[in-house]
Write a protein that holds these residues in place. Structure first.
Motif, PDB file in Angstrom:
ATOM      1  N   LEU A 214       7.488  -1.678  -9.680  1.00 12.58           N
ATOM      2  CA  LEU A 214       6.754  -0.459 -10.489  1.00 12.58           C
ATOM      3  C   LEU A 214       7.768   0.729 -10.096  1.00 12.58           C
ATOM      4  N   PRO A 215       8.304   0.852  -8.679  1.00 15.31           N
ATOM      5  CA  PRO A 215       9.047   2.209  -8.474  1.00 15.31           C
ATOM      6  C   PRO A 215      10.218   2.157  -9.403  1.00 15.31           C
ATOM      7  N   LEU A 216      10.800   1.013  -9.655  1.00 14.05           N
ATOM      8  CA  LEU A 216      12.102   0.929 -10.317  1.00 14.05           C
ATOM      9  C   LEU A 216      11.905   1.570 -11.872  1.00 14.05           C
TER      10      LEU A 216
ATOM     11  N   LEU B 108      12.942   9.157   2.309  1.00 12.34           N
ATOM     12  CA  LEU B 108      11.733   8.331   2.123  1.00 12.34           C
ATOM     13  C   LEU B 108      11.619   8.203   0.482  1.00 12.34           C
ATOM     14  N   MET B 109      11.931   9.217  -0.269  1.00 13.69           N
ATOM     15  CA  MET B 109      11.964   8.879  -1.586  1.00 13.69           C
ATOM     16  C   MET B 109      12.826   7.639  -2.249  1.00 13.69           C
ATOM     17  N   GLU B 110      13.939   7.906  -1.461  1.00  9.83           N
ATOM     18  CA  GLU B 110      15.122   7.044  -1.818  1.00  9.83           C
ATOM     19  C   GLU B 110      14.853   5.504  -1.562  1.00  9.83           C
ATOM     20  N   VAL B 111      14.413   5.343  -0.375  1.00  6.94           N
ATOM     21  CA  VAL B 111      13.914   4.074   0.260  1.00  6.94           C
ATOM     22  C   VAL B 111      12.619   3.437  -0.614  1.00  6.94           C
ATOM     23  N   TRP B 112      11.588   4.361  -0.953  1.00  5.81           N
ATOM     24  CA  TRP B 112      10.596   4.091  -1.712  1.00  5.81           C
ATOM     25  C   TRP B 112      10.977   3.471  -2.929  1.00  5.81           C
ATOM     26  N   HIS B 113      12.119   4.278  -3.498  1.00  9.64           N
ATOM     27  CA  HIS B 113      12.522   4.043  -4.871  1.00  9.64           C
ATOM     28  C   HIS B 113      13.436   2.839  -5.139  1.00  9.64           C
TER      29      HIS B 113
ATOM     30  N   VAL C  81       0.658  -1.396  -0.031  1.00  7.00           N
ATOM     31  CA  VAL C  81       0.036   0.002   0.191  1.00  7.00           C
ATOM     32  C   VAL C  81       0.938   1.327   0.126  1.00  7.00           C
ATOM     33  N   LEU C  82       2.235   1.316   1.071  1.00  8.20           N
ATOM     34  CA  LEU C  82       2.832   2.587   0.872  1.00  8.20           C
ATOM     35  C   LEU C  82       3.597   2.619  -0.471  1.00  8.20           C
ATOM     36  N   LEU C  83       3.779   1.513  -0.880  1.00 12.19           N
ATOM     37  CA  LEU C  83       4.600   1.516  -2.330  1.00 12.19           C
ATOM     38  C   LEU C  83       3.666   2.028  -3.245  1.00 12.19           C
ATOM     39  N   MET C  84       2.494   1.704  -3.199  1.00 11.73           N
ATOM     40  CA  MET C  84       1.702   2.324  -4.488  1.00 11.73           C
ATOM     41  C   MET C  84       0.952   3.472  -4.207  1.00 11.73           C
ATOM     42  N   LEU C  85       1.201   4.266  -2.969  1.00 12.43           N
ATOM     43  CA  LEU C  85       0.756   5.610  -2.918  1.00 12.43           C
ATOM     44  C   LEU C  85       1.067   6.618  -3.766  1.00 12.43           C
ATOM     45  N   PRO C  86       2.630   6.755  -4.078  1.00 13.81           N
ATOM     46  CA  PRO C  86       3.078   7.951  -4.824  1.00 13.81           C
ATOM     47  C   PRO C  86       2.530   7.438  -6.525  1.00 13.81           C
TER      48      PRO C  86
ATOM     49  N   VAL D 213      21.261   4.926   3.519  1.00 10.59           N
ATOM     50  CA  VAL D 213      20.443   4.227   2.442  1.00 10.59           C
ATOM     51  C   VAL D 213      20.925   2.815   2.789  1.00 10.59           C
ATOM     52  N   LEU D 214      22.400   2.312   2.941  1.00  7.13           N
ATOM     53  CA  LEU D 214      22.629   0.838   2.913  1.00  7.13           C
ATOM     54  C   LEU D 214      21.796   0.075   4.380  1.00  7.13           C
ATOM     55  N   LEU D 215      21.894   1.194   5.390  1.00  4.48           N
ATOM     56  CA  LEU D 215      21.341   0.557   6.700  1.00  4.48           C
ATOM     57  C   LEU D 215      19.945   0.403   6.620  1.00  4.48           C
ATOM     58  N   ILE D 216      19.326   1.078   5.999  1.00  3.02           N
ATOM     59  CA  ILE D 216      17.597   0.879   5.939  1.00  3.02           C
ATOM     60  C   ILE D 216      17.291   0.002   4.867  1.00  3.02           C
ATOM     61  N   GLU D 217      17.868   0.098   3.470  1.00  7.53           N
ATOM     62  CA  GLU D 217      17.094  -0.601   2.346  1.00  7.53           C
ATOM     63  C   GLU D 217      17.720  -2.015   2.493  1.00  7.53           C
TER      64      GLU D 217
END
Lengths: 267, 290
Positions: B107-109, B157-162, A15-20, B76-80
């Motif tokens: 999808l984000p990739l 946030l953006m980096e982890v999401w991406h 869900v979090l991934l899809m939000l943006p 980045v490394l510690l979280i991802e």
């Protein structure tokens, strides 16, 4: 119990991934004026105008075609040359093997900005500017090393007795490699193909430097909306949604190879 | 496992070597050439030796950008990496859920990097963005254009999401490559989930995790498009990472010599740390894996 917890955790993540991405979809279905005028959690007046513009304007849709062409060429080249090389690295000792192996990866480590100028000069010398093959070849710089590294990892996971048995049974190297070995590392090939596709698809600096119009990639076309008198968010969001589609199709096709995994008993 | 000794294996590597060297060697030599000259225009250049290197190494703003970069890549490394492995472990092993998870996670990739930044600009806007509006509703003032902390949080946030999906996909493929027999043996021995993870799954994932760590380190250390679009290096210089600063010198001031020297130093830093990570991960594996 643990299975349920897992599923819930995964669902929350998705869900979090899809939000943006949902927000991008939401914007793509509105006009620019609607997006900027008020916050709304879903599009109130759905319009497909943004998509229509992309599908009818040649300067837009040709960007997708160009990208798909050079990305496909790149993925094909990368896999073809990387497969035998990865096998060599995983099975043999030869002069300079570990040095070459690490050198390959160093090609992903240079900051692109200053390298773009000599890159442009090199490809001009060969008359390759504004061709699909130029971008495909330039992207090999970072995709081939990646493909070799990922494939080598998967190949090293396959016990060497399998190779030995096959050679004793009288298999030639190409026949062994294609009929016996490749099926064993299919999940690795699937992942590699997807990654080559993905990194080539989203790369902008090389692709933009080496092309002008005939092979201009979609990501470069999209920067145009940023510069032209304010930003057309709706159009950009629609183009963004459409950039996801080809890659999603690729992963759909390789998903079985990734999921099947490795069954030792098959040989 | 001993590898076979055979120099004929070079023939299998040769195509890769040729295709990579074609794009790699001449541009690198050209940049080295720039870095030791003062270039005024076409045909007007003076050899200056190591002057640019000394100038760049003494640059205070570069030092700041470098520390910022280390902080960023470290986080980045510690979280991802742990998050990606966790997600890979949670993903289903069979059924329709596999396909659905794989497609969703990728999808984000697939979004071009400059578009990622643009999408997050509007996603985090307090007036018309989902995340920005949600945070404001909670009563927290949030503005990544004014507060350095908020800018960093947004970037992370953006980096982890991406990029977490990249780690998750690699880890998942690595997990699927473990023969079922290992798990059967673990079950017979009555091993706990944690023991199975520590003694079977983690060592078997060493290869893919090495690649994941190296890729995430290199790419996050070289990150440019996303922060450039989202914050432009600001507020102030608080998110000016190395590559943003490099482009400022190379394009903004059009100083090809110092920019080339900067690039080479930058390249060597990435090279050094990637090599250290590589060596460390190789040795960790030798200790644990059987």
């Amino acid at each position: 119990m643990t299975i349920q917890k897992r599923t819930i955790g995964l669902l929350i993540y998705f869900v979090l991934l899809m939000l943006p991405i949902y927000w991008m979809l939401n914007m793509s279905l509105q006009t620019n004026a609607d997006i900027l005028s008020a916050f709304s959690i879903y599009p109130k007046d759905i319009t497909f105008g943004n998509y229509l513009k992309i599908f009818t304007d040649k300067s837009w849709y040709s960007g997708y075609i160009n990208s798909i062409i050079y990305v496909s060429i790149n993925t094909l080249i990368s896999l073809t040359v990387a497969l035998p090389a990865a096998y060599a690295f995983s099975r043999y000792h030869f002069v300079g093997d570990s040095q070459i192996f690490f050198w390959l990866l160093t090609n992903r480590m240079a900051p692109a900005a200053v390298f773009l100028l000599p890159f442009f000069q090199l490809y001009s010398t060969f008359g390759l500017i504004d061709t699909h093959i130029a971008v495909a070849l330039a992207h090999c710089l970072f995709n081939v090393p990646l493909a070799v590294w990922i494939l080598e990892g998967f190949m090293s996971g396959v016990p060497r007795e399998i190779d030995e048995t096959a050679y004793v049974d009288g298999y030639s190297f190409p026949r062994f490699f294609i009929t016996l070995f490749l099926p064993l590392i299919r999940s690795g090939v699937g992942v590699t193909a997807f990654f080559c596709f993905m990194f080539s698809w989203v790369e902008l600096l090389f692709a933009r430097t080496l092309t002008t119009t005939a092979a201009k990639p979609i990501a470069a076309t999209m920067t145009r909306t940023v510069s032209a008198g304010g930003l057309d968010w709706g159009l950009l969001a629609a183009a963004g949604i459409l950039t996801i589609v080809p890659g999603a199709l690729v992963i759909w096709f390789v998903r079985n190879h990734m999921a099947k995994g490795f069954a030792l008993g098959r040989v | 496992m001993e590898k076979w000794e055979d120099n004929k294996a070079w023939f299998l590597v040769l195509p890769v070597f040729v295709i990579v060297a074609f794009s790699a060697i001449i541009p690198l030599m050209t940049v080295v050439n720039y870095s030791v000259q003062d270039i005024f225009g076409p045909g007007q250049r003076v050899f200056v030796g190591t002057e640019w290197f000394r100038e760049v190494l003494a640059d205070k703003r570069l030092h700041d950008a470098l520390w910022r970069q280390f902080l960023f890549s470290g986080m980045v490394l510690l979280i991802e990496i742990p998050l990606g492995v966790m997600i890979a472990l949670m993903m289903p092993k069979k059924g329709w859920g596999v396909s659905a998870s794989l497609v969703t996670i990728a999808l984000p990739l697939l979004i071009p990097w400059n578009v990622i930044g643009t999408i997050w600009i509007i996603f985090t806007r307090p007036d018309i963005g989902l995340l920005g509006a949600a945070i404001n509703t909670l009563g927290i003032a949030f503005d990544h254009t004014a507060s350095p902390t908020d800018a960093w949080i947004t970037l992370m946030l953006m980096e982890v999401w991406h990029w977490t999906p990249l780690v998750a996909l690699l880890a998942y493929a690595g997990l699927r490559a473990i023969p079922e027999a290992y798990f059967q043996a673990a079950r017979i021995d009555g091993a706990s989930a944690w023991a199975t993870f520590k003694y079977i799954q983690l060592p078997k994932m060493r290869g893919v995790l090495t690649i994941a760590v190296l890729l995430r380190f290199m790419d996050s250390f070289l990150i440019y498009a996303e922060p450039f679009v989202l914050t432009g290096g600001g507020p102030g210089n608080t998110t000016t990472f190395l590559s943003i600063y490099l482009v400022k010198i190379a394009v903004g001031q059009f100083d090809l010599g110092p920019a080339a020297a900067f690039s080479l130093i930058y390249f060597l830093i990435v090279l050094l740390f990637s090599w250290l990570f590589y060596q460390a991960l190789q040795n960790v594996g030798k200790g644990e894996a059987s």
